[in-house]
Design a protein around this motif. Structure first.
Motif, mmCIF file in Angstrom:
data_model
loop_
_atom_site.group_PDB
_atom_site.id
_atom_site.type_symbol
_atom_site.label_atom_id
_atom_site.label_comp_id
_atom_site.label_asym_id
_atom_site.label_seq_id
_atom_site.Cartn_x
_atom_site.Cartn_y
_atom_site.Cartn_z
ATOM 1 N N GLN A 117 0.845 -1.193 0.000
ATOM 2 C CA GLN A 117 0.000 0.000 0.000
ATOM 3 C C GLN A 117 0.878 1.240 0.000
ATOM 4 O O GLN A 117 1.977 1.259 0.560
ATOM 5 C CB GLN A 117 -0.905 0.012 1.233
ATOM 6 C CG GLN A 117 -1.999 -1.053 1.212
ATOM 7 C CD GLN A 117 -3.011 -0.820 0.105
ATOM 8 O OE1 GLN A 117 -3.092 -1.583 -0.856
ATOM 9 N NE2 GLN A 117 -3.786 0.251 0.242
ATOM 10 N N GLN A 118 0.364 2.280 -0.650
ATOM 11 C CA GLN A 118 1.029 3.580 -0.729
ATOM 12 C C GLN A 118 2.439 3.461 -1.326
ATOM 13 O O GLN A 118 3.363 4.168 -0.925
ATOM 14 C CB GLN A 118 1.082 4.250 0.662
ATOM 15 C CG GLN A 118 -0.307 4.494 1.240
ATOM 16 C CD GLN A 118 -0.259 5.142 2.604
ATOM 17 O OE1 GLN A 118 0.667 4.929 3.379
ATOM 18 N NE2 GLN A 118 -1.268 5.937 2.919
ATOM 19 N N LYS A 141 -3.982 1.049 -4.668
ATOM 20 C CA LYS A 141 -3.176 0.852 -3.461
ATOM 21 C C LYS A 141 -2.801 2.178 -2.790
ATOM 22 O O LYS A 141 -1.897 2.228 -1.944
ATOM 23 C CB LYS A 141 -1.904 0.077 -3.822
ATOM 24 C CG LYS A 141 -2.163 -1.367 -4.261
ATOM 25 C CD LYS A 141 -0.868 -2.076 -4.665
ATOM 26 C CE LYS A 141 -1.119 -3.539 -4.999
ATOM 27 N NZ LYS A 141 -1.341 -4.359 -3.775
#
Length: 595
Positions: free
Chosen positions: A104-105, A130
């Protein structure tokens, strides 16, 4: 682990990048690329012409197709890069891999000029899911490849009307009408074969592909060509006489951004890079470039010239086979895969080639199991008077481009090899001799080639054939032969009169041998009756097929008749250009088969 991979990971860490994506590509969606663009090869060590590399902090993967599985496995050994066999059951695609591996990120980096529009758009959507970001405006390879070759800018040249058969003014007028029919204001072209075909020019900026690096924007009948001064200089005056405006290569993206927001732009997102799509503010109409189909249907002048090119090429390859057969096994004579390839190029130079049309594949016995094997002088196998030498090669002539494969018998071979060789012949003949109703594509006909091999439980991990450009790409869409749809190939169109397509089935047994026999076929009209227009093929490759490996017990009477008829054609076309000694050899090489 490769030091280049370590250097890239250090760069990624310093710039907070979680994953890098690097395809085999240039700014123009070319299949083969110039040395400047061989960044994927530089980092991975894999030298094949097709592949995608993804690097994360903990994993590195390279995706390639079945032509290169064996080669990639060897070249990636110890590199720290895992091979992902594209199309094999259970193997994730690059997009699926990123979906799993990206946290994520996260930050995904790629050069937007190297990634096609559809792939780039898909990657952006994936990363946004994401809550991450994409860096598509950096050339991260430039930062770590300190001895990178320069961008090519070799002089272009004009392809005269006697070779191309249609003026650039006529082609541009036709294209302007196609843009109008599509309801568009602009057309953007970045594919080099389309641009060079449209303007009747050729270049030398991609190894063995005679094209000039360029972009093109068309509004109604006004054409702007973006090219480097050194490259376009020899044809500048002629182009400007035809009303073509010429601007600097590097100003293309700046000019793209000036297209009005209310304009509609015709382009092919699969054949335009992500940066191009990102710069256009107006509405994009995504469809195939109109040039693709028009270019594939060769006009009468081109067809006449292509056949002449094949006569020249047939003379060169026939002389080579004759030479090889006579020299192999002689006391004191050492021939390697590489020196054999050099000798073949020498014969082609005598026939006036401008260049070979791709790196010659000269592969002895087990090396021939690698479909796109390339022999270097340092590692080439020494040929012995036994087994097979597979030679896949071609040339660019003013009259057209050739691609031919012959598997040559150098001495004793096992019976199983004769079975495989004869079956490959059956496969090639089956497709070449096809009669079919108009409306068929290569998808419809591929079984005619694969069928005999499938009966033996054997297949080959590639298409059966591809289109061939006219003094352009050796692999030209949209025509081809394959049994299943491969979307990125875009070679499933209807077979039209005037299309040139290769017919090249094969057998590839890892660790043992490889066999491929390839002719080029021209599609033409046959009988027309109440059932419709029938189509057929004309073989235009004039090179003997080695009869020393054929076992007639595996052939039908019709197949024997076909090869005898084909060999008579070869003799008639090639013999007038041979020495008396070579003619005598060719008489034996094209002798009639009997049971």
């Amino acid at each position: 682990m490769r030091k280049e991979l370590i250097t890239l990971r250090n760069y990624m860490s310093e710039h907070h990048i979680d994953a890098c994506y690097l395809p085999t590509a240039d700014f123009h969606a070319s299949e083969y690329v110039g040395d400047y663009f061989k960044a994927r090869e530089y980092i991975s060590g894999f030298t094949g012409s097709a592949g995608e590399l993804i690097v994360t902090a903990n994993k590195a993967g390279l995706w390639t197709d079945g032509r290169y599985f064996i080669q990639a496995e060897r070249e990636l050994r110890g590199s720290g890069i895992e091979l992902y066999r594209s199309g094999v059951e259970g193997v994730p695609t690059p997009e699926e891999f990123l979906r799993i591996e990206l946290p994520q990120q996260s930050v995904l980096a790629f050069d937007g000029r190297l990634v096609d529009g559809k792939t780039g758009t898909a990657f952006v959507a994936l990363v946004e899911e994401k809550q991450g970001s994409v860096q598509a405006d950096i050339d991260f390879v430039e930062e770590i490849w300190h001895e990178r070759p320069q961008l090519s800018r070799k002089p272009a040249f004009e392809l005269e009307l006697e070779y191309c058969g249609e003026t650039r003014e006529s082609k541009c007028a036709w294209l302007a009408e196609e843009i109008k029919k599509a309801g568009c204001d602009y057309h953007v072209l970045s594919t080099l074969d389309d641009i060079n075909w449209l303007l009747n020019i050729r270049g030398d900026d991609v190894t063995h592909v005679p094209v000039m690096l360029s972009y093109l924007i068309m509004k109604k009948e006004h054409v702007v060509l973006y090219a480097m001064d050194e490259a376009v200089a020899p044809v500048r005056a002629s182009l400007e006489e035809s009303g073509i405006e010429i601007r600097p290569y590097d100003s293309f993206y700046t000019d793209l951004a000036t297209i009005p927001v209310d304009a509609t732009v015709l382009l092919d997102k699969k054949r335009c890079n992500y940066r191009i799509i990102s710069e256009i503010a107006g509405e994009i109409i995504d469809c195939d470039n109109p040039c693709i189909l028009r270019k594939a249907i060769k006009n009468p002048t081109e067809l006449k010239n292509i056949k002449q090119a094949h006569v020249k090429d047939g003379v060169a390859v026939t002389k080579f086979i004759c030479w090889l057969k006579q020299e192999i096994g002689k006391s004191g004579v050492v021939i390697t895969e590489a020196t054999a390839a050099d000798k073949l190029e020498e014969f082609r130079r005598e026939q006036g080639i401008l260049d070979i049309s791709f790196d010659t594949i000269s592969a002895y016995n087990e090396n021939a199991a690698m479909m796109h094997y390339h022999a270097s002088h340092e590692t080439a196998a020494i040929l012995k008077p036994q087994g097979f030498l597979l030679v896949d090669s071609g040339g660019h002539y003013r009259e057209g481009t050739t691609d031919v494969t012959r598997t040559i018998v150098l001495g004793d071979i096992p019976q199983e090899w004769k079975l495989h060789y004869t079956t490959v012949c059956k496969s090639m003949f089956g497709l070449a001799n096809a009669k079919f109703l108009y409306g068929c594509s290569g998808l419809s006909l591929d079984i005619l080639s694969r069928g005999p091999l499938w009966k033996l439980g054997i297949d080959y991990r590639c298409g059966t054939g591809h289109g061939v450009g006219y003094l352009l790409n050796i692999h030209e869409s949209p025509n081809g032969f394959r049994y299943k749809v491969v979307p990125e190939r875009k070679d499933g169109c209807l077979l039209e009169e005037g299309m040139v397509t290769t017919d090249e089935p094969g057998v590839y047994i890892e660790g043992s041998h490889g066999i491929r026999i390839e002719n080029e076929l021209v599609c033409k009209k046959g009988l027309k009756n109440e059932y419709g227009q029938f189509m057929e093929f004309e073989a235009i490759t004039y090179v003997p097929i080695d009869l020393d490996a054929i076992d007639c017990a595996y052939l039908t009477d019709e197949e024997i008749e076909y090869i005898n008829s084909y060999h008579q054609l070869v003799y008639d076309k090639v013999a007038p250009y041979l020495s008396e000694e070579e003619k005598e050899w060719l008489k034996t090489a094209t002798r009639n088969l009997t049971r």
